[in-house]
Design a protein around this motif. Structure first.
Motif, PDB file in Angstrom:
ATOM      1  N   TYR A  30       0.861  -1.179   0.000  1.00 26.42           N
ATOM      2  CA  TYR A  30       0.000   0.000   0.000  1.00 26.42           C
ATOM      3  C   TYR A  30       0.898   1.229   0.000  1.00 26.42           C
ATOM      4  O   TYR A  30       1.844   1.314   0.793  1.00 26.42           O
ATOM      5  N   GLY A  87      -3.133   0.257  -3.571  1.00 27.44           N
ATOM      6  CA  GLY A  87      -2.536  -0.993  -3.162  1.00 27.44           C
ATOM      7  C   GLY A  87      -1.982  -1.696  -4.385  1.00 27.44           C
ATOM      8  O   GLY A  87      -2.303  -1.339  -5.521  1.00 27.44           O
ATOM      9  N   CYS A 103       2.024   3.833  -9.510  1.00 23.75           N
ATOM     10  CA  CYS A 103       1.405   3.721  -8.183  1.00 23.75           C
ATOM     11  C   CYS A 103       1.480   5.084  -7.499  1.00 23.75           C
ATOM     12  O   CYS A 103       2.500   5.759  -7.572  1.00 23.75           O
TER      13      CYS A 103
END
Length: 115
Positions: free
Chosen positions: A63, A85, A80
């Motif tokens: 995460y 996650g 990301c």
């Protein structure tokens, strides 16, 4: 005769775990590590612009708490950002590259028994 397995950790107090230096070519940073139930749980801080030089084939789940980075695979790249996650399967070759601007802080779990 029976043996008793100690209970797995339920709460991990990362504030009480000291930071350790973490080194992977292209991605020097720091990490706090706990082990429970055959898993390694890490809170990692990597510098802005890190760029892992070596490929990893171990699966991870995690995460993103702060910073942005990209997970590069052989045939694709996945950006990301905080609040996302990720799940990387075992044997899927990958490496990560951080964006410029701020460090990346990420919570990562993988199956690694305690040393």
């Amino acid at each position: 005769m029976s043996t008793t397995t100690p209970p797995a950790l339920v709460g991990i107090d990362f504030d009480s775990i000291p930071w350790e230096k973490w080194h992977k070519p292209g991605a020097d940073g720091r990490v706090k590590i706990a082990y429970t139930g055959g898993r390694r749980i890490r809170l990692m801080e990597l510098p802005a612009g890190f760029n892992e030089e070596h490929w990893c084939e171990r699966g991870h789940q995690g995460y993103v708490l702060q910073g942005e980075f990209t997970i590069h695979f052989d045939n694709r790249s996945v950006p990301c950002r905080p609040g996302m996650g990720f799940i990387i399967p075992d044997d899927e070759r990958h490496r990560s590259q951080g964006a410029e601007g701020e460090p990346t802080i990420v919570y990562v779990i993988d199956e690694v028994p305690a040393p």
